[in-house]
Design an enzyme around this catalytic site. Sequence first.
Site, PDB file in Angstrom:
ATOM      1  N   GLU A  66     127.110   0.235  19.327  1.00 27.92           N
ATOM      2  CA  GLU A  66     128.488   0.622  19.642  1.00 27.92           C
ATOM      3  C   GLU A  66     128.621   2.059  20.124  1.00 27.92           C
ATOM      4  OE1 GLU A  66     127.663  -1.223  17.081  1.00 27.92           O
ATOM      5  OE2 GLU A  66     128.902  -3.009  17.182  1.00 27.92           O
ATOM      6  N   HIS A  73     134.829  -5.272   6.835  1.00 23.06           N
ATOM      7  CA  HIS A  73     135.172  -5.985   8.072  1.00 23.06           C
ATOM      8  C   HIS A  73     136.665  -6.204   8.261  1.00 23.06           C
ATOM      9  CE1 HIS A  73     131.021  -6.646   8.854  1.00 23.06           C
ATOM     10  NE2 HIS A  73     131.181  -7.657   9.665  1.00 23.06           N
TER      11      HIS A  73
HETATM   12  C1  LIG Z   1     127.858  -2.409  13.643  1.00 19.11           C
HETATM   13  C2  LIG Z   1     128.102  -3.857  13.799  1.00 19.11           C
HETATM   14  N1  LIG Z   1     128.271  -4.380  15.034  1.00 19.11           N
HETATM   15  C3  LIG Z   1     128.481  -5.694  15.214  1.00 19.11           C
HETATM   16  C4  LIG Z   1     128.552  -6.552  14.144  1.00 19.11           C
HETATM   17  C5  LIG Z   1     128.801  -8.051  14.348  1.00 19.11           C
HETATM   18  N2  LIG Z   1     127.549  -8.807  14.096  1.00 19.11           N
HETATM   19  C6  LIG Z   1     127.321  -9.335  12.883  1.00 19.11           C
HETATM   20  S1  LIG Z   1     125.808 -10.067  12.821  1.00 19.11           S
HETATM   21  C7  LIG Z   1     125.452  -9.675  14.417  1.00 19.11           C
HETATM   22  C8  LIG Z   1     124.136 -10.085  15.007  1.00 19.11           C
HETATM   23  C9  LIG Z   1     122.990  -9.499  14.241  1.00 19.11           C
HETATM   24  O1  LIG Z   1     121.788 -10.104  14.637  1.00 19.11           O
HETATM   25  P1  LIG Z   1     120.435  -9.775  13.887  1.00 19.11           P
HETATM   26  O2  LIG Z   1     120.382  -8.314  13.578  1.00 19.11           O
HETATM   27  O3  LIG Z   1     119.309 -10.317  14.722  1.00 19.11           O
HETATM   28  O4  LIG Z   1     120.506 -10.524  12.487  1.00 19.11           O
HETATM   29  P2  LIG Z   1     120.576 -12.113  12.280  1.00 19.11           P
HETATM   30  O5  LIG Z   1     122.041 -12.482  12.361  1.00 19.11           O
HETATM   31  O6  LIG Z   1     119.764 -12.758  13.335  1.00 19.11           O
HETATM   32  O7  LIG Z   1     120.041 -12.357  10.897  1.00 19.11           O
HETATM   33  C10 LIG Z   1     126.515  -8.973  14.988  1.00 19.11           C
HETATM   34  C11 LIG Z   1     126.547  -8.486  16.381  1.00 19.11           C
HETATM   35  C12 LIG Z   1     128.406  -5.973  12.847  1.00 19.11           C
HETATM   36  N3  LIG Z   1     128.502  -6.736  11.738  1.00 19.11           N
HETATM   37  N4  LIG Z   1     128.166  -4.642  12.716  1.00 19.11           N
END
Ligand SMILES: Cc1ncc(C[n+]2csc(CCOP(=O)(O)OP(=O)(O)O)c2C)c(N)n1
Lengths: 325, 325, 327, 327
Positions: C60, C129
């Site tokens: 971000e 959130h």
């Molecule tokens: C700072 C932030 N940006 C965006 C999000 C929204 N978000 C939640 S999970 C996710 C994807 C994360 O993917 P990964 O790190 O590969 O973990 P996985 O879900 O595959 O276990 C996003 C973009 C968030 N929770 N926090």
Amino acid sequence: MGKEAKNTDIDILFQMLLIRRFEERASQQYQQQKIGGFCHLYIGQEAVAVGTINVLRPDDYIITAYRDHGHALARGTSADSCMAELFGKASGCSKGLGGSMHFFDVERHMYGGHAIVAGHVPLAAGMAFASKYRDEDRVTVCYLGDGAINQGSFHESLNMAGLFELPVIYIVENNQFAMGTHVKRSIPMDKIVDRAKGYGMKSAVIDGMDVRNLMKDFAPIVEDVRKTKQPWFIEAETYRYRGHSMSDPATYRTREELEKHKEQDPITKLQDDLITEKLLTQEKFDELDKKARQIAVDSVRFAESSEEPPLDELYNYTYYGETVK
Amino acid sequence: MGKEAKNTDIDILFQMLLIRRFEERASQQYQQQKIGGFCHLYIGQEAVAVGTINVLRPDDYIITAYRDHGHALARGTSADSCMAELFGKASGCSKGLGGSMHFFDVERHMYGGHAIVAGHVPLAAGMAFASKYRDEDRVTVCYLGDGAINQGSFHESLNMAGLFELPVIYIVENNQFAMGTHVKRSIPMDKIVDRAKGYGMKSAVIDGMDVRNLMKDFAPIVEDVRKTKQPWFIEAETYRYRGHSMSDPATYRTREELEKHKEQDPITKLQDDLITEKLLTQEKFDELDKKARQIAVDSVRFAESSEEPPLDELYNYTYYGETVK
Amino acid sequence: MREITYRQALTEALTEEMERDPNVFLMGEEVAEYNGAYKVSQGLLDKFGPKRVIDTPISEAGFAGMGVGAAMVGLRPVIEFMTFSFSLVAFDQVVNNAPNMLTMSGGQLHVPMTFRGPNGPAHALGATHSHATESLFANFPGLKICTPATPRDAKGLLKTAIRDNNPVLVLECEMHYNLKGPVEDEDVELLIPLGSAEIKREGSDVTIICYALTVPMALKAAEELSAEGINAEVLDLRSIRPLDLDTILASVAKTHRVVIAEQDRPVCGIGSEITYQIQHHAFDELDSPIIRVTQEDVPMPYSEILEKAVLPNSEKIISAVKRVCNI
Amino acid sequence: MREITYRQALTEALTEEMERDPNVFLMGEEVAEYNGAYKVSQGLLDKFGPKRVIDTPISEAGFAGMGVGAAMVGLRPVIEFMTFSFSLVAFDQVVNNAPNMLTMSGGQLHVPMTFRGPNGPAHALGATHSHATESLFANFPGLKICTPATPRDAKGLLKTAIRDNNPVLVLECEMHYNLKGPVEDEDVELLIPLGSAEIKREGSDVTIICYALTVPMALKAAEELSAEGINAEVLDLRSIRPLDLDTILASVAKTHRVVIAEQDRPVCGIGSEITYQIQHHAFDELDSPIIRVTQEDVPMPYSEILEKAVLPNSEKIISAVKRVCNI
Ligand SMILES: Cc1ncc(C[n+]2csc(CCOP(=O)(O)OP(=O)(O)O)c2C)c(N)n1
Ligand SMILES: Cc1ncc(C[n+]2csc(CCOP(=O)(O)OP(=O)(O)O)c2C)c(N)n1
Ligand SMILES: [Mg+2]
Ligand SMILES: [Mg+2]
């Protein structure tokens, strides 16, 4: 290997089965709207949490992101209190205040469950700093996703973990996707593990689907950290079967791709290996599975019959030991 | 090499002299409290800004941190408007609203002067994104300090610069210190340039004290970026003679260390080389130096005699084209 | 008038402005191939291609800052935060770079860009959130902020934001994405100026000031109150910065009683600012103290019943109205 | 009583608490070998060694988060931000992790830590380096915030903050580091409770509410006003969260007139919150509208004369007092 490693392969198998069956139930309950908010399932990745945690000592610290059901269950948090947490009940592992993304079990040294991507990565460094500060030989393990390695807090933490020589292991559970974004679309390099080079950090890629291989590879790393107090960066290759969260249809991948990965299912893999090695029979497996399913079913009943958090407690969790208004 | 490279070695020498003499005056004026706030001198690092900027095309974008006097002067911003900015006068390059840390000269494609460490690193990526978006063959050069590579925004930007293939060059001016912190105490690796490995980014170490070597090494890099639109990460080895800012006695290093580095002074180096090569005489040098000193002296007079920013303009810079209250 | 959802209204606004101006592009997490985490950018990748609809890594601060940089050299970025709770990791870029560039450069640079995305509490998302970020950003001169509650306002305000020459935050109401409402036909150019509130319901006895999530709550409260003979005026701020003080003061001059229904936390929230402005400019118009209905002053719990207790609702607004009317 | 500087008072507080509790450590940029950018940690490295006084890279989000993590497992970190303007790059760690952990863990974890450092406008540092961050943090339940103005308050509040079991922000007044004032001898345990304001000057005609930078301005204004026969009470908040409403209301009940002198920006600032509280709890006590004296609502310019025009000062306070007294 740490104490827990006394766990037999059967225990390992059962822990993975329990996570699988627990989450299948959770997903069903979510569809019936018994569970709210965001709910991220760990199905397919069970070997990572179970394998690594069984190598650790029970007093080693663990901390993870929001896809945390498997880590809590592997650490020994009861299915009842986990399901109750999903239901938002007072009997939940976080008293119903945390929800799916915030499982905590401090007694078992499970420090959450954190929902801001990579927001917990500095916390892990701080926990490792604290055990070093107190001259403990504790290791901290921090689980994060492949998408989390592109957050600033990840970078700042890994640099300091290396600089201050903190006894922390960062395990990237590379399930290949961050929501709908394949890892190829989130980093310019081929392999996640190469990110460690930017910090001159010890690193390794481990198989996240074959739990016994994983434990074999992970054990010496843990001992190295315990001894040298130097951090490691680990990429565990795995795959998530379900959508990112319950609301994700996962149309960004083909059925074929999914099926291909399911062929390396961590549970089936261990099951087959143990049967071939005559350490397990199909009957015994069915029995274990039945038991796991039963625990999952019971946990739903427990959650349903549990109390809601009392309204007047609302003001007891803003300041420690104080009640506001 | 870009157009500006037609500049003769004498021009290069003069530009470095002008920065040196300008800042010596600035430091004197600061001590006399004619200049307020934080003031970071570039003395010792002149070859980096002068060398790189003379390789660039005038329409290439540059952006830097708060140690920005040299970059503005090398881009052709007048000493008068630079000194006036330090004095906070309306005739300053940022109308007296920016100060030492915020020199801007957009006409010359100098986009600041930014005071939050690494806060400008994403801006540079965005500027490079824009020129690619418009199918320009412009290159963006972003200068940052050795301490800035440990900020999250640096990490996120370099990852995206590589992923999106942005025509940007990140030049770390490694003057070995972030305030009182030697680079050895800020990163776990030996060499800053190794950080590029974590992004699979093209990288190079260049000599920040020998301006002609620097230009020779830098020119092909600029052309590569212009052609391939792929980013580069560059470590320029240099040294700052003065304290971090005017208020820093710099007791964290020895006189000897400082003197050792002064022996590689970028101005003396070029002066000596040119004299040996018979491209310069001592007389000609003294003349250039005299001229530089005169411009610096005149800039002080200009700044002193300039107007303060009008009070009623206070409300004209909050919203573009609007006056508040 | 046709009825479309708040989500569709936003998609239309983006589409129209991207068609109108090639310098407008959309960047953020999952905005392109995934068509948006909340599907606001549905179809935009197909329509405008990967050059103008760009998926980013989870960075971000990085892509918010890239937006600022692109705006500094003349593009008109629209930066989507998947939710504004995640803008907190990009806070410095949004509050320090975007709004200060004009001043620091002595007017040489301006930053014509839009930060948008869902804002405010949703359902059972927990403490990290559920942030309503409006009061945090409102503290920073140089930023403009709007908080549309209806599909029409969402479309008209987003279009205006994209055309503004300053950094504008469009704080969308996550809970209203599926809400339907009347919006002018697509051939009508719908632009709603920033800084103009709207009386969503005329009334004479009390003014309920609201925005975003609390607008439907206030309207519901007003309906129920009318049954009890209390005629409430419902004033939707629509913009937080600039604040439409004229409309607020005109309403206060008519009703002499004010309840502020806000979706954010109380301390230094939007209601506190409006209270200062009203008592400052219309001290003698007030017949009773202003009461604000806000979130409870605690971190958001996951439990649905506790979350419900924390959030404002029409019952809480009704009882506040009765108190200001001394009933 | 002996006189020491605000800076010395802070150093004493740190020294005493680190001597008292081995779990207390200090971490931040240049705090150790450099003895602090503003010399607040002067001598601490020599006294306590590199294990407890730790220099960090320029990674605010990282070391702020490390502090939270260390506190989660029982240490008592003191995290120094070189200035709170730099806390904006660590914003998420301070506002999302530190105050929410207690709730999210269902009470299993608490976060006994202190974030401290200079806060508020200094001299000619420009738009990005002059932030008064108090109202931003005040919006977050779970955080406690104090803003000492005098050496005595600085020592007493910092010591209390370090002993508190919650995340506490000690927002030091950069402009007061060299200010001298009376402080109890070192053998006296000086603890000033969070959430207790102090009447710095008794008065009967008007209450000037102030904190940090504006306290000396308010006292100066009060002196000059007394010459004109206006007897002003000067109320120093000392803490922003919790807010000492009792002391505020008692003073208002006495003077019926209020000026709020604050160092921050106006919109959703500290003055707006206090105004809401006063009109809500003491509506009938107020004889005239509350006036706040704040920064001008613009990004901070570098030019000294423009900066002076932006900042509050005693002249502005005096004219505000005269307006609330209808003179
Ligand atoms: C700072 C932030 N940006 C965006 C999000 C929204 N978000 C939640 S999970 C996710 C994807 C994360 O993917 P990964 O790190 O590969 O973990 P996985 O879900 O595959 O276990 C996003 C973009 C968030 N929770 N926090
Ligand atoms: C985010 C942030 N943290 C801290 C500071 C204070 N600060 C200003 S310059 C500086 C040192 C930077 O060193 P380096 O990056 O090496 O650049 P140099 O000063 O050597 O040119 C620090 C810590 C800041 N301006 N921004
Ligand atoms: Mg993933
Ligand atoms: Mg440096």
